[in-house]
Design an enzyme around this catalytic site. Sequence first.
Site, PDB file in Angstrom:
ATOM      1  N   LYS A  29       0.850  -1.187   0.000  1.00 14.18           N
ATOM      2  CA  LYS A  29       0.000   0.000   0.000  1.00 14.18           C
ATOM      3  C   LYS A  29       0.887   1.237   0.000  1.00 14.18           C
ATOM      4  O   LYS A  29       1.517   1.563   1.000  1.00 14.18           O
ATOM      5  CB  LYS A  29      -0.929   0.050   1.214  1.00 14.18           C
ATOM      6  CG  LYS A  29      -2.052   1.105   1.024  1.00 14.18           C
ATOM      7  CD  LYS A  29      -2.529   1.710   2.307  1.00 14.18           C
ATOM      8  CE  LYS A  29      -1.696   2.843   2.806  1.00 14.18           C
ATOM      9  NZ  LYS A  29      -1.745   4.085   1.956  1.00 14.18           N
ATOM     10  N   GLU A  71      10.429   0.982  10.202  1.00 13.76           N
ATOM     11  CA  GLU A  71      11.439   2.016   9.985  1.00 13.76           C
ATOM     12  C   GLU A  71      10.716   3.341  10.116  1.00 13.76           C
ATOM     13  O   GLU A  71       9.905   3.710   9.267  1.00 13.76           O
ATOM     14  CB  GLU A  71      12.091   1.851   8.611  1.00 13.76           C
ATOM     15  CG  GLU A  71      13.362   2.682   8.465  1.00 13.76           C
ATOM     16  CD  GLU A  71      13.174   3.883   7.564  1.00 13.76           C
ATOM     17  OE1 GLU A  71      13.136   5.009   8.111  1.00 13.76           O
ATOM     18  OE2 GLU A  71      13.058   3.714   6.348  1.00 13.76           O
ATOM     19  N   CYS A 127      13.982  10.559   6.077  1.00 15.32           N
ATOM     20  CA  CYS A 127      14.029  10.166   7.487  1.00 15.32           C
ATOM     21  C   CYS A 127      15.456  10.172   8.014  1.00 15.32           C
ATOM     22  O   CYS A 127      15.686  10.312   9.220  1.00 15.32           O
ATOM     23  CB  CYS A 127      13.406   8.786   7.661  1.00 15.32           C
ATOM     24  SG  CYS A 127      14.119   7.510   6.611  1.00 15.32           S
ATOM     25  N   GLU A 174      10.878  15.683  14.761  1.00 12.51           N
ATOM     26  CA  GLU A 174      11.161  15.470  13.336  1.00 12.51           C
ATOM     27  C   GLU A 174      10.311  16.413  12.495  1.00 12.51           C
ATOM     28  O   GLU A 174       9.079  16.312  12.490  1.00 12.51           O
ATOM     29  CB  GLU A 174      10.885  14.017  12.933  1.00 12.51           C
ATOM     30  CG  GLU A 174      11.244  13.757  11.482  1.00 12.51           C
ATOM     31  CD  GLU A 174      10.946  12.337  11.039  1.00 12.51           C
ATOM     32  OE1 GLU A 174      11.761  11.760  10.290  1.00 12.51           O
ATOM     33  OE2 GLU A 174       9.889  11.802  11.426  1.00 12.51           O
TER      34      GLU A 174
END
Length: 480
Positions: free
Chosen positions: A177, A252, A286, A382
Amino acid sequence: MSERQFFGHVIDGEEVPSVDGATFEVWNPWTQEVWAEAAEGGPEDAARAVASSRRAFDEGPWPRLGRAERAAAIHRLADLMADRAAELATLDTRNMGKPFAQARHDVGRSVWNFRFFADHQRDHCGEVYPMDSGHHTYSEYGPAGVVAAVSPWNFPLMMASWKVAPAIAWGNTCIIKPSEDTPASVTMLGRLATEAGLPPGVINVVNGHGTPAGSSLVADDRVDRVTFTGSSATGRHVMASAAAHVAPVSLELGGKGANIVFDDADIDNAVHWAVEAIFRNSGQICLAGSRLFVGSRIYDEFMERFVAAAEALTIGDPFDPTTKFSSLASKKHFDKVASYVDGIGLYGGKVLTGGVDPDGRWLVRPTIVTDLPLNAPAYREEIFGPVCVVNRFESEEESISLANDTRYGLNAMLFTENLSRAHRVASRLRAGTVWVNCFFIRDLRTPFGGVGDSGVGREGGNFSREFFTEPKAIVMQIDR
């Protein structure tokens, strides 16, 4: 306006609409226009895809093929991807605003992911365990079953291939997906899998939002493995959902990478990689080196060069070959990144260059910030955008303490010409990957993943083998 393209689900070797006919719009973030529509997956679509992959695994030929035959089939898919590289790259650029040259690079990496794992499973060896008791013991690695994979929008094709390639190489079937922001290239991957002759159900693609499409896949008890890349908050939900049917997960998640530049570093090299680490892909990585720590003796010289290099990046249309930096991937994400930038002054931070674009584009310019306290949101959270927070340090010990002062632990970088220091500091950094005098270099044999809020588990090489297979010990009596 040209006719909108349509990206359906790819299930059982056919591209199909959603059961209820629902669709969603696909945007070009640079032009801020809708250029396509995609099937909006719901619970019925997810169930249909899982049933297809379950059938392909339980009854189909894929898990039972010889290793060389399976590798040859995956190489056929990789060949088609290489032949259609320009088209795949165009889809990613149009879908998320990535400069076309970078998108072409990502397609090459995606092709290599399939080729590497095809060969890795073909050539791997199990272990033999000598026993003094008159028995012979060895290990075998069989496929785990049906894999549900959820991939992010920042590297649409590359991150999907990182999940799909090892999953199917080891004999599993896989439902991928992609993000609702970037369905195009992954849908094309599903089309190419059919063209390459992979059996129906080996690679299924379900488009749609995380809820209900992704959540329905993860919660289905017919799924044997779940691999997810995305935010730490969503990762917690994925883990909890998979745990309900005891499906192992590989996560992750987010990052807040530290980049340490010591006084003895090659400044030209360190500046080059500092720019790449935070401004490549408009900071939507990331692994981004979003916390930069510079030794006090070179701080002024480094910062002068770093700011100049950031301001030299060509900003513009991602299809222009001179463009190095472009828009953020969506209006929603632009609003998030802009909110962090707008809040920097409230915490006493100083913006040396960059900031939110004033022209109404979904663009935050390469932004360098100093004087921000260590408890400020832009320092600790983040951002996933082109915002680099810089601090100076006085000692090696201080740099390590600053780098490890985060709940994330995906990666770190350090720049030094002192070999002993490089080994010493790399060993003490709390991160899944540490780059020394470089950034974004990957060997697919090595472990990839993070600690803390950056994830659970490792993938790559034998680590992917461990996750996507069911290792089995076989014990035979030799002496009777």
